[in-house]
Design an enzyme around this catalytic site. Structure first.
Site, PDB file in Angstrom:
ATOM      1  N   SER A  12       0.661  -1.302  -0.233  1.00  0.00           N
ATOM      2  CA  SER A  12      -0.082   0.299  -0.091  1.00  0.00           C
ATOM      3  C   SER A  12       1.173   0.851  -0.077  1.00  0.00           C
ATOM      4  O   SER A  12       0.781   1.795  -0.841  1.00  0.00           O
ATOM      5  CB  SER A  12      -0.732   0.387   0.997  1.00  0.00           C
ATOM      6  OG  SER A  12      -0.210   0.532   2.503  1.00  0.00           O
ATOM      7  N   ASN A 108      12.911   3.714   5.216  1.00  0.00           N
ATOM      8  CA  ASN A 108      11.962   3.264   5.278  1.00  0.00           C
ATOM      9  C   ASN A 108      10.962   3.835   5.833  1.00  0.00           C
ATOM     10  O   ASN A 108      11.584   5.127   6.820  1.00  0.00           O
ATOM     11  CB  ASN A 108      12.810   2.403   6.439  1.00  0.00           C
ATOM     12  CG  ASN A 108      11.886   1.150   6.835  1.00  0.00           C
ATOM     13  OD1 ASN A 108      11.096   0.842   6.641  1.00  0.00           O
ATOM     14  ND2 ASN A 108      11.786   1.024   8.516  1.00  0.00           N
ATOM     15  N   HIS A 110       7.940   3.648   9.117  1.00  0.00           N
ATOM     16  CA  HIS A 110       7.418   2.932  10.792  1.00  0.00           C
ATOM     17  C   HIS A 110       6.632   3.727  11.138  1.00  0.00           C
ATOM     18  O   HIS A 110       6.269   4.575  11.226  1.00  0.00           O
ATOM     19  CB  HIS A 110       8.843   3.338  11.301  1.00  0.00           C
ATOM     20  CG  HIS A 110       8.824   2.506  12.209  1.00  0.00           C
ATOM     21  ND1 HIS A 110       8.883   1.058  12.731  1.00  0.00           N
ATOM     22  CD2 HIS A 110       8.737   2.695  13.998  1.00  0.00           C
ATOM     23  CE1 HIS A 110       8.761   0.045  14.282  1.00  0.00           C
ATOM     24  NE2 HIS A 110       8.331   1.775  14.391  1.00  0.00           N
ATOM     25  N   ASP A 142      19.794   3.147   8.363  1.00  0.00           N
ATOM     26  CA  ASP A 142      21.763   2.605   8.864  1.00  0.00           C
ATOM     27  C   ASP A 142      21.239   1.428   9.737  1.00  0.00           C
ATOM     28  O   ASP A 142      20.743   0.453   9.235  1.00  0.00           O
ATOM     29  CB  ASP A 142      21.788   3.692   9.784  1.00  0.00           C
ATOM     30  CG  ASP A 142      21.053   3.401  11.039  1.00  0.00           C
ATOM     31  OD1 ASP A 142      20.674   2.795  11.654  1.00  0.00           O
ATOM     32  OD2 ASP A 142      21.552   4.216  12.419  1.00  0.00           O
TER      33      ASP A 142
END
Length: 194
Positions: A12, A108, A110, A142
């Site tokens: 999504s 990323n 989160h 990282d």
């Protein structure tokens, strides 16, 4: 900007990036989508759009991302001419050699306001902790778990009657809004640096 997406689930967040590209609010192209799960819906979404896809061979490990698999992933992304990697519900920890191949070029998203609630099921962690708000964070990847510098965050209130599902759904709405925006910010910083 040529994007590579790594995902383990429905995709999504990738769809939100595609929607931003289609709307003309993000000047980018997704050139390769890789998954560690052959049945992940993200692969189907990519194929429907004519985007190249591939499977990451994690050597039978359920959660580990072996070095050989990371090296193969880095090579596939480099061969596709990827400028920036976006993790979209990718459930493995990225380490070397992928970080080495794409320094400061892996993002990323989160589902928490990092540094609070790193790791899996962050919305459940937030509910269990009894906080009044949580949210989502786009950050650079990282070698740690959800420890890279934050690029953009969005806050989501935790309501008294929230279930894990209702809270997660509201967090995802914000994820879909800020991920394309964070990619734009990174794109701007990369173009001014070059």
């Amino acid at each position: 900007m040529r994007l590579g997406i790594l995902g383990s689930g429905s995709g999504s967040n990738m769809q939100a990036i595609l929607d931003a590209i289609d709307a003309g609010t993000l000047d980018a192209e997704i050139v390769l989508v890789l998954s560690d799960r052959p049945d992940a819906y993200i692969l189907e979404r990519a194929r429907e759009r004519g985007i190249a896809t591939g499977l990451i061979d994690c050597r039978g490990f359920r959660t580990k991302f072996p070095d050989e698999a990371q090296a193969e992933t880095a090579k596939a992304l480099q061969q596709a001419g990827v400028d920036l990697i976006c993790l979209a519900g990718f459930l493995r920890l990225v380490k070397q050699p992928l970080l080495e191949a794409f320094p400061n070029r892996i993002l990323n998203i989160h589902p928490a306001l990092l540094p609070a609630f790193p790791g899996l099921d962050a919305w459940v962690q937030a509910l269990e902790a009894g906080v009044s708000e949580t949210g989502c964070t786009v950050h650079y990847v990282d070698a740690g778990m959800d420890t890279g510098p934050a690029i953009l965050q969005a806050k989501v209130p935790v309501l008294p009657d929230d279930t894990p599902e209702s809270l997660h759904a509201r967090i995802q709405e914000q994820e879909h809004r800020i991920y394309p925006e964070a990619i734009r910010l990174v794109q701007e910083s990369l173009s001014t640096a070059s």
